[in-house]
Scaffold this motif. Sequence first.
Motif, PDB file in Angstrom:
ATOM      1  N   SER A  96       0.825  -1.203   0.000  1.00 35.47           N
ATOM      2  CA  SER A  96       0.000   0.000   0.000  1.00 35.47           C
ATOM      3  C   SER A  96       0.861   1.254   0.000  1.00 35.47           C
ATOM      4  O   SER A  96       1.915   1.298   0.631  1.00 35.47           O
ATOM      5  CB  SER A  96      -0.894   0.016   1.238  1.00 35.47           C
ATOM      6  N   THR A 149       1.561   5.360   0.784  1.00 34.51           N
ATOM      7  CA  THR A 149       1.357   6.220   1.951  1.00 34.51           C
ATOM      8  C   THR A 149      -0.031   6.843   1.912  1.00 34.51           C
ATOM      9  O   THR A 149      -0.732   6.899   2.928  1.00 34.51           O
ATOM     10  CB  THR A 149       2.437   7.316   2.005  1.00 34.51           C
ATOM     11  N   ASP A 150      -0.453   7.300   0.741  1.00 35.02           N
ATOM     12  CA  ASP A 150      -1.775   7.907   0.591  1.00 35.02           C
ATOM     13  C   ASP A 150      -2.886   6.893   0.912  1.00 35.02           C
ATOM     14  O   ASP A 150      -3.857   7.217   1.597  1.00 35.02           O
ATOM     15  CB  ASP A 150      -1.947   8.464  -0.820  1.00 35.02           C
ATOM     16  N   GLU A 151      -2.727   5.673   0.411  1.00 38.65           N
ATOM     17  CA  GLU A 151      -3.731   4.628   0.691  1.00 38.65           C
ATOM     18  C   GLU A 151      -3.808   4.343   2.184  1.00 38.65           C
ATOM     19  O   GLU A 151      -4.897   4.158   2.734  1.00 38.65           O
ATOM     20  CB  GLU A 151      -3.391   3.348  -0.070  1.00 38.65           C
ATOM     21  N   LEU A 152      -2.657   4.299   2.843  1.00 42.51           N
ATOM     22  CA  LEU A 152      -2.637   4.030   4.282  1.00 42.51           C
ATOM     23  C   LEU A 152      -3.237   5.188   5.086  1.00 42.51           C
ATOM     24  O   LEU A 152      -3.924   4.961   6.080  1.00 42.51           O
ATOM     25  CB  LEU A 152      -1.213   3.724   4.750  1.00 42.51           C
ATOM     26  N   GLN A 153      -2.999   6.424   4.636  1.00 42.81           N
ATOM     27  CA  GLN A 153      -3.592   7.578   5.322  1.00 42.81           C
ATOM     28  C   GLN A 153      -5.108   7.566   5.174  1.00 42.81           C
ATOM     29  O   GLN A 153      -5.835   7.829   6.131  1.00 42.81           O
ATOM     30  CB  GLN A 153      -3.001   8.889   4.783  1.00 42.81           C
ATOM     31  N   THR A 154      -5.583   7.246   3.979  1.00 39.74           N
ATOM     32  CA  THR A 154      -7.027   7.150   3.757  1.00 39.74           C
ATOM     33  C   THR A 154      -7.620   6.016   4.584  1.00 39.74           C
ATOM     34  O   THR A 154      -8.676   6.176   5.204  1.00 39.74           O
ATOM     35  CB  THR A 154      -7.330   6.940   2.254  1.00 39.74           C
ATOM     36  N   ASP A 186      -6.487   4.921   7.367  1.00 47.23           N
ATOM     37  CA  ASP A 186      -6.479   5.359   8.760  1.00 47.23           C
ATOM     38  C   ASP A 186      -7.689   6.244   9.051  1.00 47.23           C
ATOM     39  O   ASP A 186      -8.354   6.100  10.087  1.00 47.23           O
ATOM     40  CB  ASP A 186      -5.178   6.103   9.087  1.00 47.23           C
ATOM     41  N   GLU A 187      -7.998   7.144   8.121  1.00 45.68           N
ATOM     42  CA  GLU A 187      -9.161   8.015   8.296  1.00 45.68           C
ATOM     43  C   GLU A 187     -10.449   7.195   8.315  1.00 45.68           C
ATOM     44  O   GLU A 187     -11.318   7.400   9.167  1.00 45.68           O
ATOM     45  CB  GLU A 187      -9.215   9.058   7.176  1.00 45.68           C
ATOM     46  N   SER A 204     -10.630   5.216  11.605  1.00 45.89           N
ATOM     47  CA  SER A 204     -10.984   6.084  12.728  1.00 45.89           C
ATOM     48  C   SER A 204     -12.475   6.413  12.722  1.00 45.89           C
ATOM     49  O   SER A 204     -13.129   6.404  13.768  1.00 45.89           O
ATOM     50  CB  SER A 204     -10.171   7.386  12.670  1.00 45.89           C
TER      51      SER A 204
END
Length: 158
Positions: free
Chosen positions: A2, A4-9, A11-12, A15
């Motif tokens: 994955s 970084t962008d996919e992982l940040q999305t 995570d959002e 959450s």
Amino acid sequence: MSTTDELQTADEIGSQLVRLVRLLERVQAQYQAEHPDAVDRATYLLLVHLAKDGARRAGALAEAVHSDPSTVSRQVAHLVQLGLVERVADPADGRATLLVATDEGRRVFDENRQLRNRGIASLMSEWPDDDRRTFARLLTRFTDSFESHKARTALPKS
């Protein structure tokens, strides 16, 4: 792998899912406190399956809700005691029984579903029509993906 962008999305989304589950649990706990005779959510889910999908054996019902057969048996006994579900002979095999939502069980299911639908419609009343439809489509897609991913990665039964 994955990005970084996919992982940040992810995570959002994660959450927000945790937040939503906590809100739902709080609402459910409040409802249970205000209605001590109410059927708990897990037990009610059995009624939902029987009302929507029709009669089935206890084992198939346990499988449908991803639960242990002994737990389902206890929950079904409660629904039978309340008159929401009944046991009938399986026409294909008279030795087996099927679980069936009673008329009262279907009435309770229909009433609860209408209440839920009105609540969701009210909650989203200020959303544009396209946003509501898009959200429904994407939530269905997410749930389908989750379900199929879990099925693919499930440990084999021993």
